[in-house]
Design a protein around this motif. Structure first.
Motif, PDB file in Angstrom:
ATOM      1  N   GLY A 246       8.492  55.457  41.381  1.00  0.00           N
ATOM      2  CA  GLY A 246       7.095  55.764  41.088  1.00  0.00           C
ATOM      3  C   GLY A 246       6.938  56.894  40.089  1.00  0.00           C
ATOM      4  O   GLY A 246       5.888  57.016  39.453  1.00  0.00           O
ATOM      5  N   SER A 247       7.984  57.730  39.931  1.00  0.00           N
ATOM      6  CA  SER A 247       7.935  58.791  38.921  1.00  0.00           C
ATOM      7  C   SER A 247       7.930  58.176  37.523  1.00  0.00           C
ATOM      8  O   SER A 247       8.511  57.114  37.294  1.00  0.00           O
ATOM      9  CB  SER A 247       9.145  59.722  39.053  1.00  0.00           C
ATOM     10  OG  SER A 247       9.195  60.348  40.308  1.00  0.00           O
TER      11      SER A 247
ATOM     12  N   VAL B  32      16.806  65.830  39.709  1.00  0.00           N
ATOM     13  CA  VAL B  32      17.301  65.629  41.066  1.00  0.00           C
ATOM     14  C   VAL B  32      16.758  64.283  41.521  1.00  0.00           C
ATOM     15  O   VAL B  32      15.550  64.115  41.727  1.00  0.00           O
ATOM     16  CB  VAL B  32      16.844  66.759  42.014  1.00  0.00           C
ATOM     17  CG1 VAL B  32      17.462  66.567  43.393  1.00  0.00           C
ATOM     18  CG2 VAL B  32      17.232  68.121  41.442  1.00  0.00           C
ATOM     19  N   ILE B  33      17.652  63.312  41.643  1.00  0.00           N
ATOM     20  CA  ILE B  33      17.268  61.907  41.752  1.00  0.00           C
ATOM     21  C   ILE B  33      17.559  61.392  43.156  1.00  0.00           C
ATOM     22  O   ILE B  33      18.632  61.652  43.717  1.00  0.00           O
ATOM     23  CB  ILE B  33      18.061  61.076  40.713  1.00  0.00           C
ATOM     24  CG1 ILE B  33      17.803  61.621  39.305  1.00  0.00           C
ATOM     25  CG2 ILE B  33      17.713  59.600  40.793  1.00  0.00           C
ATOM     26  CD1 ILE B  33      18.884  61.257  38.310  1.00  0.00           C
ATOM     27  N   THR B  34      16.618  60.669  43.720  1.00  0.00           N
ATOM     28  CA  THR B  34      16.851  60.058  45.027  1.00  0.00           C
ATOM     29  C   THR B  34      17.950  59.005  44.923  1.00  0.00           C
ATOM     30  O   THR B  34      17.886  58.091  44.106  1.00  0.00           O
ATOM     31  CB  THR B  34      15.583  59.381  45.573  1.00  0.00           C
ATOM     32  OG1 THR B  34      15.080  58.462  44.602  1.00  0.00           O
ATOM     33  CG2 THR B  34      14.508  60.388  45.910  1.00  0.00           C
TER      34      THR B  34
ATOM     35  N   PRO C  65      10.420  45.132  39.508  1.00  0.00           N
ATOM     36  CA  PRO C  65       9.564  45.012  38.332  1.00  0.00           C
ATOM     37  C   PRO C  65       8.089  45.289  38.606  1.00  0.00           C
ATOM     38  O   PRO C  65       7.349  45.693  37.702  1.00  0.00           O
ATOM     39  CB  PRO C  65       9.775  43.551  37.902  1.00  0.00           C
ATOM     40  CG  PRO C  65      11.126  43.195  38.411  1.00  0.00           C
ATOM     41  CD  PRO C  65      11.250  43.924  39.707  1.00  0.00           C
ATOM     42  N   ALA C  66       7.658  45.118  39.865  1.00  0.00           N
ATOM     43  CA  ALA C  66       6.258  45.381  40.218  1.00  0.00           C
ATOM     44  C   ALA C  66       6.031  46.829  40.620  1.00  0.00           C
ATOM     45  O   ALA C  66       4.905  47.220  40.958  1.00  0.00           O
ATOM     46  CB  ALA C  66       5.821  44.447  41.347  1.00  0.00           C
ATOM     47  N   GLY C  67       7.087  47.637  40.620  1.00  0.00           N
ATOM     48  CA  GLY C  67       6.949  49.038  40.989  1.00  0.00           C
ATOM     49  C   GLY C  67       7.139  49.323  42.462  1.00  0.00           C
ATOM     50  O   GLY C  67       6.941  50.456  42.906  1.00  0.00           O
TER      51      GLY C  67
ATOM     52  N   ASP D 255      15.727  75.227  35.740  1.00  0.00           N
ATOM     53  CA  ASP D 255      14.629  74.306  35.435  1.00  0.00           C
ATOM     54  C   ASP D 255      15.001  72.934  35.991  1.00  0.00           C
ATOM     55  O   ASP D 255      15.880  72.251  35.454  1.00  0.00           O
ATOM     56  CB  ASP D 255      14.419  74.229  33.917  1.00  0.00           C
ATOM     57  CG  ASP D 255      13.168  73.425  33.546  1.00  0.00           C
ATOM     58  OD1 ASP D 255      12.593  72.781  34.446  1.00  0.00           O
ATOM     59  OD2 ASP D 255      12.779  73.446  32.372  1.00  0.00           O
ATOM     60  N   ALA D 256      14.390  72.536  37.078  1.00  0.00           N
ATOM     61  CA  ALA D 256      14.729  71.283  37.756  1.00  0.00           C
ATOM     62  C   ALA D 256      13.468  70.476  38.014  1.00  0.00           C
ATOM     63  O   ALA D 256      12.362  71.021  38.109  1.00  0.00           O
ATOM     64  CB  ALA D 256      15.440  71.568  39.079  1.00  0.00           C
ATOM     65  N   THR D 257      13.651  69.166  38.126  1.00  0.00           N
ATOM     66  CA  THR D 257      12.547  68.279  38.471  1.00  0.00           C
ATOM     67  C   THR D 257      13.099  67.188  39.382  1.00  0.00           C
ATOM     68  O   THR D 257      14.269  66.810  39.267  1.00  0.00           O
ATOM     69  CB  THR D 257      11.926  67.646  37.213  1.00  0.00           C
ATOM     70  OG1 THR D 257      10.796  66.840  37.580  1.00  0.00           O
ATOM     71  CG2 THR D 257      12.924  66.763  36.470  1.00  0.00           C
ATOM     72  N   PHE D 258      12.293  66.716  40.330  1.00  0.00           N
ATOM     73  CA  PHE D 258      12.780  65.636  41.190  1.00  0.00           C
ATOM     74  C   PHE D 258      12.220  64.305  40.695  1.00  0.00           C
ATOM     75  O   PHE D 258      11.107  64.219  40.167  1.00  0.00           O
ATOM     76  CB  PHE D 258      12.425  65.875  42.661  1.00  0.00           C
ATOM     77  CG  PHE D 258      10.958  65.834  42.996  1.00  0.00           C
ATOM     78  CD1 PHE D 258      10.299  64.627  43.186  1.00  0.00           C
ATOM     79  CD2 PHE D 258      10.242  67.016  43.155  1.00  0.00           C
ATOM     80  CE1 PHE D 258       8.947  64.582  43.516  1.00  0.00           C
ATOM     81  CE2 PHE D 258       8.892  66.991  43.481  1.00  0.00           C
ATOM     82  CZ  PHE D 258       8.245  65.772  43.655  1.00  0.00           C
TER      83      PHE D 258
END
Length: 392
Positions: A94-95, A130-132, A139-141, A87-90
């Motif tokens: 923006g996530s 799984v993180i870039t 702060p503005a995204g 069970d993985a998520t990237f």
């Protein structure tokens, strides 16, 4: 055990290598460990993207463009893990659960990042994030970057904030080697190395772990470097020991400065080794050494200065390229070592200017990859120490 595994660009440079990376993560998960993954761009994709920006791009556009390498990697690795039943998520800037945040100056916002990492930690029992690497969010995204070696920084920072047991850096070298195996025959793996040693090597060109990343290493965080072909995240490679802290130290005993002059010094191969060996043969410890165009300077404890002067004088008499030796006593040395020191533009000026304003003459200043040594008159040592403490 909680582990942050960082896969470098080489270790994700092809489909086969991504498969190998996914196998190692899946094996660790199957063994019951909590794993967070940090992924670099595949191969040299970031450099290739940068090379293609031949137009005048804004910082925001440039960051978005170069982020595509890491964005591709996390998707590939997440898919490979899913195909293995993990069970993985990237996660990318923006996530909803993106953890790494910078402030208006582009520096890590430690408080906000820690808050988000705490939230991420709550999910590790159920999924592998799984993180870039290399990327952050302002702060503005907007997408921002952490500079060269930023994926190492991401991994080490997450390791610290997640209170991980270990950070494993998966790369294209078999840990730290005794020398470059492409140049030195018989180079072998070093089982362990201190943070101090590794940072000095890194600042002098060894591409193992980015020097700035090691700021996050403390005694409780284990760090290992393994080859991507090793296939096991939980053993092998080189262990990085200790922690690298900001230290300010003042030598307790006064030093003497011995200077040898000679017009031909700069043209004499081996002259530094020859002169230093005379002191070594006499059992005299050298606290510091500096060289100029026409001089060699040695700092030794004042208690052995007379013997050192006689020893060096004999060397001068025997060598026609050397002309004289002089001694100056009552010298103090204050050393600043570690932390973010090498990454601070203007750090030398931040030390020199306040000392000048206080009317303190700097007798000598010797720098290395990770330290600065300031030599002043013994009578000025306490005031110098106070000023250095104020700066750091």
């Amino acid at each position: 055990m909680r582990v942050v595994a960082k896969f470098g660009g080489t270790s994700l440079g092809s489909g086969d290598r991504i498969e190998r990376a996914a196998d190692s993560v899946a094996d660790a998960v199957a063994a019951g460990h909590d794993i967070a993954v940090v992924a670099s761009a595949m191969g040299s994709q970031t450099d290739e993207l940068l090379d293609e920006i031949s137009f005048d791009a804004s910082d925001e556009d440039r960051a978005e463009i170069v982020s595509m390498g890491e964005r591709t990697s996390v998707r590939m690795l997440k898919a490979a893990l899913t195909s293995r039943g993990v069970d993985a998520t990237f996660l990318e800037p923006g996530s909803e659960d993106w953890p790494v945040v910078t402030n208006e100056r582009g520096e890590i916002d430690a408080e906000e990042t820690q808050r988000r990492v705490d939230r991420l930690a709550e999910t590790l029992d159920d999924t592998v994030p799984v993180i870039t690497g290399f990327l952050a969010e302002d702060p503005a995204g907007n997408v921002t970057t952490l500079g060269r070696g930023g994926s190492d920084t991401t991994a080490m920072m997450l390791g610290k904030y997640l209170e991980a047991d270990e950070v494993v850096i998966v790369t294209d070298v078999e840990g730290v080697m005794t020398g470059d195996p492409r140049v030195v025959e018989g180079a072998r793996n070093v089982g362990s190395i201190t943070v101090d040693e590794l940072r000095n090597l890194s600042f002098r060109g060894a591409e193992v772990i980015a020097p700035s990343a090691l700021v996050y290493k403390d005694e409780s965080l284990g760090v290992r470097v393994v080859h991507y072909q090793h296939g096991d995240l939980l053993s092998g490679g080189t262990s990085v020991e200790g922690s690298f802290e900001h230290l300010i130290d003042m030598e307790e005993a006064p030093l003497s400065c011995l200077t040898i002059a000679g017009r031909a010094i700069r043209n004499r191969p081996g002259i530094l080794a020859e002169v230093s060996e005379t002191l070594s043969d006499a059992g005299i410890n050298i606290d510091a050494v500096a060289s100029g165009m026409d001089s060699l300077t040695y700092y030794v404890e004042t208690s052995v200065a007379e013997e050192a002067e006689a020893t060096l004088h004999d060397a001068v008499v025997e060598d026609e390229s050397l002309s004289s030796v002089t001694v100056e006593d009552e010298i103090a040395v204050i050393r600043v070592t570690g932390g973010e020191l090498p990454n601070q533009p203007g750090v030398i000026r931040s030390l020199v200017d306040p000392l000048a304003e206080a009317g303190i003459n700097i007798h000598d200043l010797i720098t290395s990859a990770t330290s600065v040594a300031i030599f002043v008159a013994w009578a000025d040592r306490e005031e110098t120490l106070d000023i250095v403490h104020e700066q750091f």
